[in-house]
Scaffold this motif. Structure first.
Motif, PDB file in Angstrom:
ATOM      1  N   HIS A  69       0.501   0.358  33.585  1.00 46.87           N
ATOM      2  CA  HIS A  69      -0.270   1.328  32.536  1.00 46.87           C
ATOM      3  C   HIS A  69      -1.316   0.852  32.109  1.00 46.87           C
ATOM      4  CE1 HIS A  69       2.288   4.692  33.931  1.00 46.87           C
ATOM      5  NE2 HIS A  69       3.368   3.169  34.299  1.00 46.87           N
ATOM      6  N   GLN A  72      -1.045   1.636  28.663  1.00 42.51           N
ATOM      7  CA  GLN A  72       0.564   0.632  27.278  1.00 42.51           C
ATOM      8  C   GLN A  72      -0.250  -0.395  27.359  1.00 42.51           C
ATOM      9  OE1 GLN A  72       3.576   2.220  29.808  1.00 42.51           O
ATOM     10  NE2 GLN A  72       3.106   4.242  29.912  1.00 42.51           N
ATOM     11  N   LEU A  84      13.999   5.059  30.234  1.00 42.85           N
ATOM     12  CA  LEU A  84      12.579   5.861  30.381  1.00 42.85           C
ATOM     13  C   LEU A  84      12.088   7.157  29.796  1.00 42.85           C
ATOM     14  CD1 LEU A  84      10.747   5.620  31.993  1.00 42.85           C
ATOM     15  CD2 LEU A  84      12.227   7.271  34.194  1.00 42.85           C
ATOM     16  N   TRP A  87      11.632   6.736  26.055  1.00 41.44           N
ATOM     17  CA  TRP A  87      11.430   6.124  25.970  1.00 41.44           C
ATOM     18  C   TRP A  87       9.731   5.984  25.581  1.00 41.44           C
ATOM     19  CZ3 TRP A  87       7.049   3.700  29.217  1.00 41.44           C
ATOM     20  CH2 TRP A  87       6.564   2.366  28.986  1.00 41.44           C
ATOM     21  N   LEU A  88       9.724   7.037  26.627  1.00 41.90           N
ATOM     22  CA  LEU A  88       7.996   7.845  26.909  1.00 41.90           C
ATOM     23  C   LEU A  88       8.024   8.630  25.970  1.00 41.90           C
ATOM     24  CD1 LEU A  88       8.737   9.634  30.956  1.00 41.90           C
ATOM     25  CD2 LEU A  88       6.828   7.370  29.770  1.00 41.90           C
ATOM     26  N   ARG A 195       1.679  12.183  37.310  1.00 44.81           N
ATOM     27  CA  ARG A 195       2.613  11.447  36.621  1.00 44.81           C
ATOM     28  C   ARG A 195       3.820  10.776  37.433  1.00 44.81           C
ATOM     29  NH1 ARG A 195       1.636   9.934  31.292  1.00 44.81           N
ATOM     30  NH2 ARG A 195       3.223   7.261  31.225  1.00 44.81           N
ATOM     31  N   PHE A 196       4.231  11.838  37.062  1.00 47.66           N
ATOM     32  CA  PHE A 196       5.707  11.635  38.165  1.00 47.66           C
ATOM     33  C   PHE A 196       5.985  13.233  38.412  1.00 47.66           C
ATOM     34  CE2 PHE A 196       9.538  10.787  34.626  1.00 47.66           C
ATOM     35  CZ  PHE A 196       8.946  11.516  33.897  1.00 47.66           C
ATOM     36  N   HIS A 222       5.354   7.654  40.116  1.00 47.99           N
ATOM     37  CA  HIS A 222       6.690   6.614  39.859  1.00 47.99           C
ATOM     38  C   HIS A 222       8.039   7.360  41.253  1.00 47.99           C
ATOM     39  CE1 HIS A 222       5.114   5.884  36.281  1.00 47.99           C
ATOM     40  NE2 HIS A 222       5.372   4.974  36.261  1.00 47.99           N
ATOM     41  N   GLU A 225      13.275   6.049  39.356  1.00 50.36           N
ATOM     42  CA  GLU A 225      13.738   4.681  38.351  1.00 50.36           C
ATOM     43  C   GLU A 225      14.856   5.097  37.732  1.00 50.36           C
ATOM     44  OE1 GLU A 225      10.583   4.753  35.433  1.00 50.36           O
ATOM     45  OE2 GLU A 225      11.017   2.914  34.612  1.00 50.36           O
ATOM     46  N   HIS A 263       8.812   2.179  41.190  1.00 49.93           N
ATOM     47  CA  HIS A 263      10.025   1.329  41.296  1.00 49.93           C
ATOM     48  C   HIS A 263      11.350   1.584  41.668  1.00 49.93           C
ATOM     49  CE1 HIS A 263       9.020   0.919  37.242  1.00 49.93           C
ATOM     50  NE2 HIS A 263       8.051   2.227  36.662  1.00 49.93           N
ATOM     51  N   SER A 288      10.577  -4.265  33.687  1.00 48.48           N
ATOM     52  CA  SER A 288      10.569  -3.216  32.982  1.00 48.48           C
ATOM     53  C   SER A 288      11.799  -2.430  33.445  1.00 48.48           C
ATOM     54  CB  SER A 288       9.172  -1.943  34.392  1.00 48.48           C
ATOM     55  OG  SER A 288       9.424  -0.730  33.405  1.00 48.48           O
ATOM     56  N   LEU A 292      13.885  -1.208  30.654  1.00 45.57           N
ATOM     57  CA  LEU A 292      14.360   0.064  29.816  1.00 45.57           C
ATOM     58  C   LEU A 292      15.819   0.313  30.547  1.00 45.57           C
ATOM     59  CD1 LEU A 292      11.129   1.838  30.529  1.00 45.57           C
ATOM     60  CD2 LEU A 292      11.660   1.294  28.622  1.00 45.57           C
ATOM     61  N   ASP A 314       4.162  -3.031  35.393  1.00 43.64           N
ATOM     62  CA  ASP A 314       4.366  -1.449  34.473  1.00 43.64           C
ATOM     63  C   ASP A 314       4.307  -1.716  33.240  1.00 43.64           C
ATOM     64  OD1 ASP A 314       5.031   1.138  34.276  1.00 43.64           O
ATOM     65  OD2 ASP A 314       7.298   0.595  34.090  1.00 43.64           O
TER      66      ASP A 314
HETATM   67  N1  GUN Z   1       7.777   7.382  35.047  1.00 40.62           N
HETATM   68  C1  GUN Z   1       7.187   8.774  34.190  1.00 40.62           C
HETATM   69  N2  GUN Z   1       6.282   7.767  33.618  1.00 40.62           N
HETATM   70  C2  GUN Z   1       6.042   6.567  33.377  1.00 40.62           C
HETATM   71  C3  GUN Z   1       5.775   5.515  32.477  1.00 40.62           C
HETATM   72  O1  GUN Z   1       5.046   5.475  31.896  1.00 40.62           O
HETATM   73  N3  GUN Z   1       5.747   4.108  31.941  1.00 40.62           N
HETATM   74  C4  GUN Z   1       7.186   4.396  33.638  1.00 40.62           C
HETATM   75  N4  GUN Z   1       7.518   2.415  33.447  1.00 40.62           N
HETATM   76  N5  GUN Z   1       8.013   5.204  33.806  1.00 40.62           N
HETATM   77  C5  GUN Z   1       7.268   6.449  33.728  1.00 40.62           C
END
Ligand code: GUN
Ligand code: FE
Length: 421
Positions: A69, A72, A84, A87-88, A195-196, A222, A225, A263, A288, A292, A314
């Motif tokens: 990313h 980031q 995760l 953290w997001l 994104r996911f 993603h 994860e 992941h 990562s 996390l 990551d």
């Molecule tokens: N899943 C969705 N967004 C992210 C991200 O920014 N980083 C990670 N590690 N997982 C995610």
């Protein structure tokens, strides 16, 4: 003839997973940006081409970061005490919202591209943010730096703060415009980046599936994860047999849509079968997964069953941009998995993780990550003279020490047949 030349040094690469090819004191020839071969003496055909003599140094294929990313990078190494989803919300989303400001994006992406340029990475699959102008700026910086990356404008239309969410219509319209505008780049190419699943409605995913088919672009996201994330996807997508199916039902899971998923820590049998059948690439991001507290991905098992696998940093789930670190961490995680989880599956070896960081991930870009004839000429030159030893090390041992001990910065770097420094 600008992209026809030869490098001289100790040439190392992995023609197959787990197999090291070692060519001491050899010439590695680049012809028109492609690898022409490795020779003990320079064949008459290439007498007279420029020779870059790297002496006693090691020459490896450029490393491939299958998941990073860029947005980031500037705050990497901070806020690692969460899992995760928290953290997001606490770190990633507030930071990414700042990329609405072009001046901020310019500053942050400048820092990222400078670091990536100095690193051993020649190609990467890069997440930007949902902001189209900032994403184009990142692509321009990478193009100028000579790094042939895949870069994605991120899509998000649900489950994120107002400052980092598009409407479905805007997300699709901006993605179309970004794909059209991306034709100005030649080295850097676009990659669709929902994104996911928790960030994207079904309508958005369906629209992205259509754009994928219209523009024939690859896609990254993603997958599996974190356990809370997987439970959430189960609730959001009733009727799907696995998380992967939440992408597959929109045509966004391999097959005609080249796909890389970060992941895959917790992928079960159905998901693994679908990944294999569709040729989905796994971006293994061990640092990562530790930071996390996500888990230990079964990478050796993936290799044994014939999955496509590469390595990712990551950042900023991972704090480091170095794929040498990712290689050692992949080995270390696999040892813990063997000891704590699955005694039937052995740990990864150094030749295996070098393969993952080069040809394994490189396959996502085409003929990349090897020194076999016809491959794109990506190479790094490594100096181990700062790691003195009393041992008479073999070339394989010198490689092992470089992977475990170096700061990961090459002394020379070539991508797509061009010398970057
Ligand atoms: N899943 C969705 N967004 C992210 C991200 O920014 N980083 C990670 N590690 N997982 C995610
Ligand atoms: Fe990620």
């Amino acid at each position: 003839m600008e992209r026809t030349f030869a490098l001289k040094g100790h040439v190392i690469y992995t023609p197959a997973c787990g197999r090291l090819a070692l060519h001491p004191d050899s010439y590695l020839v680049c012809e028109e940006g492609k690898v022409a071969g490795i020779f003990k003496t320079l064949p008459a055909h290439w007498q007279g081409v420029p020779v870059h003599d790297h002496g006693d140094k090691l020459i490896l294929p450029g490393l491939i970061d299958l998941h990073v990313h860029a947005s980031q990078y500037a705050y990497r190494g901070l806020g690692m005490d969460l899992e995760l989803l928290d953290w997001l919300s606490a770190n990633a989303f507030p930071e990414e919202a700042k990329f609405a400001d072009p001046a901020y994006a310019q500053r942050a992406y400048g820092i990222f591209v400078k670091a990536l340029t100095r690193s051993a990475t020649t190609r990467a699959c890069v997440f930007a943010t949902l902001h189209r102008p900032a994403t184009l700026h990142l692509m321009a910086l990478l193009e100028e730096a000579g790094l042939p990356c895949l870069v994605g404008k991120v899509n998000m239309d649900r489950n994120s703060p107002d400052i980092l969410r598009e409407t479905t219509e805007t997300s699709l319209a901006e993605t179309r415009r970004w794909l059209e505008e991306s034709v100005e780049f030649s080295l850097v190419r676009p990659i669709l980046t929902p994104r996911f699943t928790p960030s994207c409605t079904d309508q958005l995913m369906a629209g992205l599936g259509q754009l994928q088919r219209e523009f024939s672009v690859p896609m990254q996201s993603h997958l599996s994860e974190n356990l809370s994330e997987i439970q959430w996807v189960r609730e959001l997508c009733p009727g799907t047999s696995c998380y992967g199916e939440a992408y597959a039902r929109f045509g966004l899971f391999g097959g005609p849509c080249p796909t890389v998923m970060a992941h895959c820590v917790w992928s079960g049998p159905e998901e693994r079968a679908l990944m294999k059948e569709q040729g989905v690439f796994v971006a293994h991001c061990p640092q990562s997964n530790m930071n996390l507290s996500s888990g230990i991905a079964p990478i050796k098992g993936y290799l044994q069953e014939g999955q496509q696998v590469g390595l990712g940093t990551d950042v900023a789930g991972g704090a480091h941009l170095s794929l040498f670190r990712a290689m050692t961490e992949a080995i270390q995680c696999s040892k813990l998995r063997w000891r704590l989880v699955d005694q039937d599956t052995p740990a990864l070896t150094l030749p295996e993780v070098l393969y993952l960081a080069t040809k394994g991930g490189g396959k996502f870009f085409g003929q990349v990550g090897s020194f076999e004839p016809g491959y794109d000429f990506d190479a790094i030159v490594l100096d181990d003279s700062a790691l003195p030893t009393t041992w008479p090390c073999t070339l394989a041992q010198r490689l092992e020490r470089l992977v475990y001990l170096s700061d990961g910065q090459p002394v020379a770097k070539y991508a797509a047949g061009r010398r970057l420094f």
